[in-house]
Enzyme design. Structure first.
Site, short mmCIF file in Angstrom:
data_model
loop_
_atom_site.label_atom_id
_atom_site.label_comp_id
_atom_site.label_asym_id
_atom_site.label_seq_id
_atom_site.Cartn_x
_atom_site.Cartn_y
_atom_site.Cartn_z
N ASP A 58 6.32 33.75 4.03
CA ASP A 58 5.66 32.47 4.24
C ASP A 58 4.64 32.17 3.15
O ASP A 58 4.70 31.13 2.48
CB ASP A 58 4.96 32.43 5.60
N ARG A 99 -6.46 38.96 13.70
CA ARG A 99 -6.62 37.63 13.12
C ARG A 99 -8.08 37.19 12.98
O ARG A 99 -8.46 36.64 11.96
CB ARG A 99 -5.82 36.61 13.93
N ASP A 138 -0.55 32.75 16.18
CA ASP A 138 -1.50 33.04 15.10
C ASP A 138 -2.17 31.79 14.55
O ASP A 138 -3.31 31.85 14.08
CB ASP A 138 -0.80 33.80 13.98
#
Length: 408
Positions: free
Chosen positions: A17, A98, A127
């Site tokens: 990504d 995160r 996320d």
């Protein structure tokens, strides 16, 4: 894109990504400066070559921030002390990594006077929420760019097409294109054959498991491990003081070798869908068991039972990305109070994927062998239980008597 940015900070892992996001941002936002930030929470070799790759694909520079100790001490261990497991099984490996990463990214974005922060989370996942809630907590005025919610790319195959067209180097192929997240606490696997919950994970396939082996391939001889806790925090391994990062690393090794910590879960995502993931959490699974065993000795009944309710709420807050909220902080304060006397050591036997209790001791133990014994004792009068049961069962008795009168 309508809005123009001169400088964008990108949460950069070097995976599929974020690798294509750098050229995509430059194409779609009139060639802004891209500053990549990687939070090292224990990805290991995944960070190799990241500097060269980020620069080659268009970033002006890359920060690699060592967050491992911060991650373990300030996010993992508070969650461990709470006994928090999402939906009773998931040990939150991705979820609590995160906020520590996003917090540092927000700090760097403010330092660099960036116009926006960008992340590579999909519009289907949890996320995106975790990153953005943390950014809102530390950089509330910062714009957030989420390419997966606005670009024309629809699948991981199309991402690979884009990468090949833009000469972006990848470490994966279309055949090995599992979506993975790795840190010092865990490794998750999603996608491909795992998207069908009827399929058994290919644990024995070479290269699938990275942190250990499947139970069938673990040694035939059991392995004993002893973990020492102080106020709910693990501080010793086999009698020796040990740093938190090294402790988790060592337990990952021992647990992985013995097939510990494999979980195959269909979970309820925050965004509403169910998803299937396979998780490797060898060291974490050992620590959770050891902590639970020690609490059975050190917590009174009411606190132990109530804390389980708190654990469920705590896990949801972590999973939903609400680490930096008043409620999570309040629950942590409650948990810290419960842990004041959770001190002692727990011995466990690891054998072919199983964790077997092998002894526990604490200077604050509430267990009294003389009271609990089946042999003759001088401290417990068994006749006392008759009056207790009469009072405890009085509402049941009264209800039955009244109903009997009505039926006559």
């Amino acid at each position: 894109m309508e809005k123009k940015y001169k400088k964008i900070v990108l949460a950069y892992s070097g995976g599929l990504d974020t690798s294509i996001i750098i050229p995509w941002l430059k194409e779609n936002y009139d060639n802004p400066e891209i500053i990549a930030v990687s939070g090292d929470v224990g990805q290991g070799t995944e960070l190799d070559g990241l500097q060269e790759k980020a620069i080659k694909t268009g970033a002006s520079k890359l920060y690699i921030e060592d967050l491992k100790k911060d991650f373990i001490d300030n996010y993992v261990f508070p969650t461990l002390k709470a006994g928090a497991k999402y939906e009773g099984d998931y040990l939150l490996g991705t979820a609590f990594a995160r906020p520590v990463i996003a917090k540092r990214i927000a700090e760097i974005a403010k330092k660099e006077k960036a116009d926006a922060i960008c992340h590579g989370c999909t519009g289907k996942g949890n996320d995106q929420v975790r990153f953005e809630l943390t950014i809102k907590a530390f950089a509330p005025e910062m714009d957030i760019i989420a390419p997966w919610r606005i670009w024309d790319i629809k699948s991981r195959d199309e991402e690979i097409d884009y990468a090949e067209a833009h000469n972006v180097p990848l470490k994966i192929s279309r055949e090995t294109n599992y979506s993975k997240d790795k840190n010092i606490w865990h490794l998750s696997h999603e996608g491909l054959d795992l998207e069908n919950p009827e399929n058994e994970p290919m644990y024995k396939k070479e290269g699938f498991l990275e942190m250990g082996v499947c139970p069938e391939l673990a040694p035939d001889k059991p392995c004993y491990v002893e973990i020492g806790f102080e106020k709910g925090i693990p501080v010793k391994l086999n009698g020796q003081k040990i740093d938190s990062v090294k402790l988790v690393t060592e337990l990952n090794k021992l647990g992985g070798e013995n097939g510990i910590g494999l979980s195959d879960i269909v979970e309820n995502r925050l965004v509403g869908m169910k998803s299937r993931g396979v998780y490797e959490t060898p060291g974490g699974t050992i620590l959770y068991r050891a902590h639970e065993v020690l609490e059975t000795l050190c917590l009174d009944r009411d606190t132990q039972h109530y804390k389980r309710l708190i654990a469920e709420q705590f896990a949801e807050l972590v999973y939903f990305g609400k680490w930096f909220t008043p409620l999570r902080e309040a629950l942590s304060a409650f948990v810290d109070k419960t842990q004041e006397k959770v001190t002692g050591s727990v011995k466990l036997k690891l054998y072919k994927g199983n964790i077997i209790n092998a002894g526990v001791k604490s200077p604050y133990s509430l267990y009294d062998e003389e009271i609990a014994t089946f042999n003759e004792d001088e401290v417990y009068n068994q006749k006392d239980s008759e009056g207790f049961i009469n009072l405890f069962g009085l509402p049941i008795k009264v209800k039955a008597l009244k109903e009997n009168k009505k039926t006559k």
